[in-house]
Write an enzyme that holds these catalytic residues in place. Structure first.
Site, PDB file in Angstrom:
ATOM      1  N   LYS A 183     -10.742  18.154  38.808  1.00 20.66           N
ATOM      2  CA  LYS A 183      -9.716  19.200  38.792  1.00 20.66           C
ATOM      3  C   LYS A 183     -10.250  20.380  37.978  1.00 20.66           C
ATOM      4  O   LYS A 183     -10.384  20.292  36.754  1.00 20.66           O
ATOM      5  CB  LYS A 183      -8.427  18.694  38.140  1.00 20.66           C
ATOM      6  CG  LYS A 183      -7.282  19.698  38.343  1.00 20.66           C
ATOM      7  CD  LYS A 183      -6.156  19.534  37.343  1.00 20.66           C
ATOM      8  CE  LYS A 183      -6.348  20.300  36.075  1.00 20.66           C
ATOM      9  NZ  LYS A 183      -6.432  21.760  36.217  1.00 20.66           N
ATOM     10  N   CYS A 293     -16.784  27.925  24.009  1.00 24.32           N
ATOM     11  CA  CYS A 293     -16.408  26.918  23.007  1.00 24.32           C
ATOM     12  C   CYS A 293     -17.232  27.077  21.741  1.00 24.32           C
ATOM     13  O   CYS A 293     -16.754  26.826  20.646  1.00 24.32           O
ATOM     14  CB  CYS A 293     -16.578  25.523  23.589  1.00 24.32           C
ATOM     15  SG  CYS A 293     -18.211  25.253  24.286  1.00 24.32           S
ATOM     16  N   GLU A 390      -8.955  28.419  16.662  1.00 21.57           N
ATOM     17  CA  GLU A 390      -9.866  28.939  17.678  1.00 21.57           C
ATOM     18  C   GLU A 390      -9.198  30.156  18.320  1.00 21.57           C
ATOM     19  O   GLU A 390      -8.093  30.041  18.853  1.00 21.57           O
ATOM     20  CB  GLU A 390     -10.125  27.857  18.733  1.00 21.57           C
ATOM     21  CG  GLU A 390     -11.141  28.268  19.764  1.00 21.57           C
ATOM     22  CD  GLU A 390     -11.426  27.176  20.794  1.00 21.57           C
ATOM     23  OE1 GLU A 390     -10.475  26.542  21.276  1.00 21.57           O
ATOM     24  OE2 GLU A 390     -12.614  26.979  21.124  1.00 21.57           O
TER      25      GLU A 390
END
Ligand code: NAD
Length: 487
Positions: A183, A293, A390
């Site tokens: 997915k 990331c 983050e």
């Protein structure tokens, strides 16, 4: 040479890919292009029935194709043909990537597509080289460790570098003899769909790669919880990683790898080559507008060089050209969505209200789409979300320290430990840093992933469980069986 393109004339299918065909479903998600905020597509959401069809197709394909049981070199050869086709279709794949995601066409063809083909080749080569073991036992027995594929792997990828993330998941899982139901992010599914189509065109048996479209809570959770998904491979935020763990706990316990978020520090010591450090830091935070990331978002600078470093950083971070992802001249990305740019703005404004100073940028750009200025903040309060969360945007914080111990202490984030950068010309200091800093990847006098796919990637602490890339990713897609034979 990569050329600009007109996003209105790109053809793509918005449907699930199951076996060797597109399967349509009712559309439920409206998609907008990050570069100009224009609506351009709708996407279906796979429900349990669609997911079950994909999983059963994968199971049947494993059985009929002999993918896991025939000569391993056949997997290698098929995957090499796939990688060659990916290279041959680089322009089409790159355009699909730049249409939906935040990747500029100047980078999506030469970096994302090229890296994806390399990753497929890297893992293809492990299929006939990595195996089990015969182990020492007493003379009356033969001890063996068999290495076997899991069966059907359920993979979920994020939106920030969709093709490469699909390569991270599909490459090792297929090479290791599994089938996959993947997915992709609901925001960027189209390049992954075409990648799957190319796999079948290259001769990988139909049904080994299946793509289901949809959101996290519906499609993602149903995929993970499906009883015939034998292993889960997830890349995304730490928040969603927690939801995945809950789903696994509530449905059926199964092995999983999680590649999650980060808040990576970059320490610049007094002996560093400041020009190199500034160039690496600027690149490390501005690539994909900080939406990676491993974005090196927390600069920790020795007081003796902090002023000179800030000057160089302001210059280096002002040199990027923002523009639509389909314009070959742009090298600075938009933010993925209105929601995300509003979040970045709120974090920066909260930091300013808490006493931080804008050294550069710090505002939304006055242009169409979701563009945020390259930003440097100093004097940020320690508990500000700018330092603790983050951000996933082009925002650097700079903290000034006196000496090594303070730098190491500050580099240590309580939750994250994905990557870190160290800049020094003192060899002993580099070695101390490499051991002291808690992160799954340390870059010294450079920043960012190279094309050495042999280096595994993965987080310490809540940045993840297990590794992607490297032989570790291949091994993570196989399970070990101990056998003891009485002779
Ligand atoms: P996200 O966590 O919002 O979504 C990632 C994927 O998970 C999407 O496909 C989404 O639909 C799905 N998802 C969301 N909730 C789910 C649920 N409850 N159950 C199942 N699936 C669910 O992340 P994003 O915004 O797409 O991507 C950015 C994040 O990914 C950042 O945190 C970034 O650090 C991380 N990331 C990590 C790595 C790594 O290697 N560690 C690499 C790339 C991105």
């Amino acid at each position: 040479m990569t050329r600009s393109f007109d996003p209105r004339h790109i053809e793509f299918r918005s449907a699930h890919w199951i076996g060797d065909r597109y399967v349509t479903g009712p559309s439920a998600l409206d998609l907008r292009r990050p570069s100009d905020a224009a609506p351009y597509a709708t996407s279906p959401i796979a429900d349990l029935a669609v997911i079950d069809e994909a999983v059963q197709t994968a199971k049947a394909a494993l059985k009929t194709s002999g993918w896991a049981t025939s000569r391993p070199r056949q997997r290698t050869e098929a995957m090499h043909r796939w990688a060659d086709l990916v290279d041959a279709e680089a322009e089409t794949l790159g355009r699909l990537e730049s249409l939906a995601s935040t990747r500029p066409i100047s980078q999506s063809v030469t970096v994302d597509v090229a890296v994806t083909a390399e990753q497929i080749r890297f893992f293809a080569e492990l299929a006939d080289k990595e195996g089990g073991d015969v182990v020492p036992t007493d003379g009356d027995h033969l001890g063996m460790i068999l290495s076997e594929p899991y069966g059907v792997v359920g993979a979920i990828t994020p939106w920030n570098v969709p093709l490469s993330m699909a390569g991270w998941k599909l490459g090792p899982a297929l090479a290791a003899g599994n089938a996959v139901v993947l997915k992709p992010s609901e925001m960027t599914p189209f390049s992954t769909l075409y990648l799957a189509e190319l796999a079948v065109r290259a001769g990988i048996p139909a049904g080994l790669v299946n793509i289901v479209l949809g959101d996290g809570p519906t499609t993602g959770a149903s995929l993970i919880g499906h009883p015939d998904i034998a292993k889960v491979s997830f890349t995304g935020s730490t928040l969603a990683g927690g939801a995945i763990l809950r789903t696994i706990a509530e449905t059926r316990i199964k092995p999983m790898t999680l590649e999650l978020g980060g808040k990576s520090p970059q320490i610049v010591f007094a002996s560093a080559d400041i020009g190199n450090a500034a160039a690496c830091i600027a690149r490390g935070i501005l690539i994909n507008a900080g939406q990676t990331c491993v974005a090196g978002t927390r600069v920790i600078a020795d007081r003796r060089i902090a002023g000179a470093l800030l000057d160089r950083l302001c210059t280096a971070m002002s040199a990027y050209r923002a523009g639509a992802t389909w314009d070959a001249a742009s090298d600075f990305s938009p933010i993925i969505s209105e929601r995300q740019i509003a979040r970045i703005d709120a974090i920066v404004e909260a930091a300013i209200s808490g006493g931080a100073e804008r050294m550069l940028g710090g505002r939304r750009m006055a242009r169409d789409g979701y563009f945020y200025e390259p930003t440097i903040l100093t004097g940020v309060a320690p508990d500000s979300p700018a330092l603790t969360e983050e951000i996933f945007g082009p925002v650097l914080t700079v903290q000034i320290v006196d000496g090594e111990d303070e730098a190491f202490a500050l580099s240590d984030h309580p939750a994250y430990g994905l990557a870190a950068g160290i800049y020094t010309t003192d060899l002993g200091q580099a070695m101390r840093a490499m051991k002291r800093v808690e992160a799954g990847t340390i870059w010294i006098n450079r920043y960012g992933r190279s094309r050495d796919h042999i280096l595994p990637t993965g987080g310490y602490k809540s940045s993840g469980i297990g590794k992607d890339l490297g032989k570790e990713a291949y091994r993570a897609n196989r399970r070990q069986k101990s056998v003891l034979v009485a002779i």
